[in-house]
Design a protein around this motif. Structure first.
Motif, PDB file in Angstrom:
ATOM      1  N   TRP A   1      60.125  38.008  55.041  1.00  0.00           N
ATOM      2  CA  TRP A   1      59.074  38.873  55.918  1.00  0.00           C
ATOM      3  C   TRP A   1      57.700  38.668  56.449  1.00  0.00           C
ATOM      4  O   TRP A   1      57.620  38.219  57.606  1.00  0.00           O
ATOM      5  CB  TRP A   1      58.990  40.639  55.264  1.00  0.00           C
TER       6      TRP A   1
ATOM      7  N   SER B   1      63.920  36.420  59.414  1.00  0.00           N
ATOM      8  CA  SER B   1      64.359  37.495  59.847  1.00  0.00           C
ATOM      9  C   SER B   1      66.022  37.436  59.157  1.00  0.00           C
ATOM     10  O   SER B   1      66.947  36.309  59.133  1.00  0.00           O
ATOM     11  CB  SER B   1      64.605  37.917  60.945  1.00  0.00           C
TER      12      SER B   1
ATOM     13  N   HIS C   1      69.281  40.575  65.117  1.00  0.00           N
ATOM     14  CA  HIS C   1      69.172  41.291  66.412  1.00  0.00           C
ATOM     15  C   HIS C   1      69.695  41.056  67.288  1.00  0.00           C
ATOM     16  O   HIS C   1      70.217  40.229  67.608  1.00  0.00           O
ATOM     17  CB  HIS C   1      67.673  41.349  67.006  1.00  0.00           C
TER      18      HIS C   1
END
Length: 380
Positions: A219, A224, A228
């Motif tokens: 993080w 990631s 997304h």
């Protein structure tokens, strides 16, 4: 030589366990409470109970979102969450007079039982245990790192403890607590017995804690683990002057998701934030060791296409670790029964930190007295 080696391991065991025993004990205690935070919420807050006296079927989460939107026409819903069958669903929204609010909606009756505008007990305990309420800045928290580093302390205490107590398996076959040989012996027997019976639990907590540390580093590095969901292409948006209305509802998106995953049970829903955003639906399926968000689908609200999919069989190693860590750490893999087991061993672990400190304190005071005695004799 054997005595020197044993003394070394004993001292190392003490340094792993005792100098920071207060922080370690606090983290163990808050984690133990966090395991049963849902159940404690049910006991202490009647508005959080999902009572169903008429044995009604459970309403789908998109319908609960609609109920909140009808009750608060100017509200903007950001998230809907499902916890346990005996707890209400939480619909998080903002309104003109509510910068942050959580609607407790009974998933059986559809009644809004409470509007909470503060921190819930569940979030408070998880935050206190997870990062000691230290602030988050730039994707990291000092408190989160501090808690994760306790995994090294736990693992070191486990290894050195087993090296000291070489015939530890006797605590399985011949468990004993000698109550007639003084406080020191009682504390030692309790500490030893609890430690041996908690070996598996200490390993699970250590390994999951190490993973949380790795996750924190990722993080912090802006890495990631999950992709997304993609945005809707501009070419797919309707070309009208007035504000367009999405032809597909959240309920339609749920039906599309269930066609993809027939065993899907929604636990976390997010409506679109803007015209190029998608319906995001996360839930659980038939993989018991994965968390409640292991399955996920993002649905295009304009044409019903599935833009992205998340499922256990397609996960990378890091993604799999991120989705099995919480069920193993908090004992949710088997529902209320495994949570009770984790709660029991959490109490044992907390007690071990206390008995370990008492043993260390007793030996320290005794050693100090022995050192002071010759000095007193010389003075006399």
């Amino acid at each position: 030589m054997a005595k020197v080696s044993n003394r070394f391991w004993f001292q190392l065991h003490g340094w792993f366990s005792l100098p920071i025993w207060l922080i370690f004990c606090f983290i163990c205690l808050t984690g133990t409470i966090s395991v049963v935070s849902h159940e404690l919420t049910w006991l202490t807050n009647p508005a959080a109970r999902a009572l169903n006296p008429d044995d009604l079927p459970e309403k789908p989460m998109p319908e609960l979102i609609s109920i909140v939107e009808q009750a608060y026409p100017t509200a903007k819903v950001s998230t809907a969450m499902n916890f346990e069958d005996y707890l209400v669903n939480a619909v998080i929204f903002t309104d003109s007079d509510k910068p942050f609010a959580i609607a407790y909606v009974n998933q059986y009756t559809g009644e809004i039982q409470e509007i909470n505008q503060g921190m819930t007990f569940i979030n408070f305990m998880r935050s206190l245990h997870g990062w000691l309420l230290f602030p988050w800045e730039s994707n990291y928290s000092i408190g989160y790192y501090l808690v994760c580093l306790m995994s090294f302390v736990m693992l070191g205490a486990l290894i050195t403890g087993l090296l000291i107590y070489k015939k530890f398996w006797r605590s399985f076959t011949q468990p004993k607590i000698r109550t007639n040989q003084g406080k020191k012996t009682v504390l030692a027997d309790m500490h030893r017995l609890a430690g041996v019976w908690s070996i598996w639990f200490l390993l699970v907590m250590s390994v999951t804690g190490l993973w949380y540390l790795i996750q924190a580093v990722l993080w912090h590095a802006d890495y990631s683990l999950e992709d997304h969901p993609p945005l809707v292409s501009v070419m797919e948006l309707p070309t009208v002057k007035d504000t367009p209305v999405r032809p597909l509802t959240f309920m339609d998106a749920l039906e599309i998701t269930k066609k993809k995953f027939p065993e899907f049970k929604s636990t976390y829903l997010m409506p679109p934030e803007h015209f190029r955003d998608t319906y995001k639906l996360y839930g659980e399926g038939d993989f018991i060791f994965h968390d409640k968000y292991a399955y996920g689908v993002s649905v295009n609200p304009w044409n019903g296409d599935i833009e992205s999919v998340r499922e256990p069989v397609q996960m990378t190693s890091l993604q799999t670790l991120s989705h099995i860590a919480d069920p193993l750490h908090y004992g949710t893999i088997g529902g209320i029964w495994t949570k009770l087991i984790w709660f029991l061993f959490g109490i044992l672990l907390t007690g071990m930190s206390i008995t370990g400190f008492l043993m260390w304190g007793t030996r320290t005071v005794k050693a100090a007295r022995k050192e002071d005695t010759p000095k007193e004799q010389e003075t006399m």
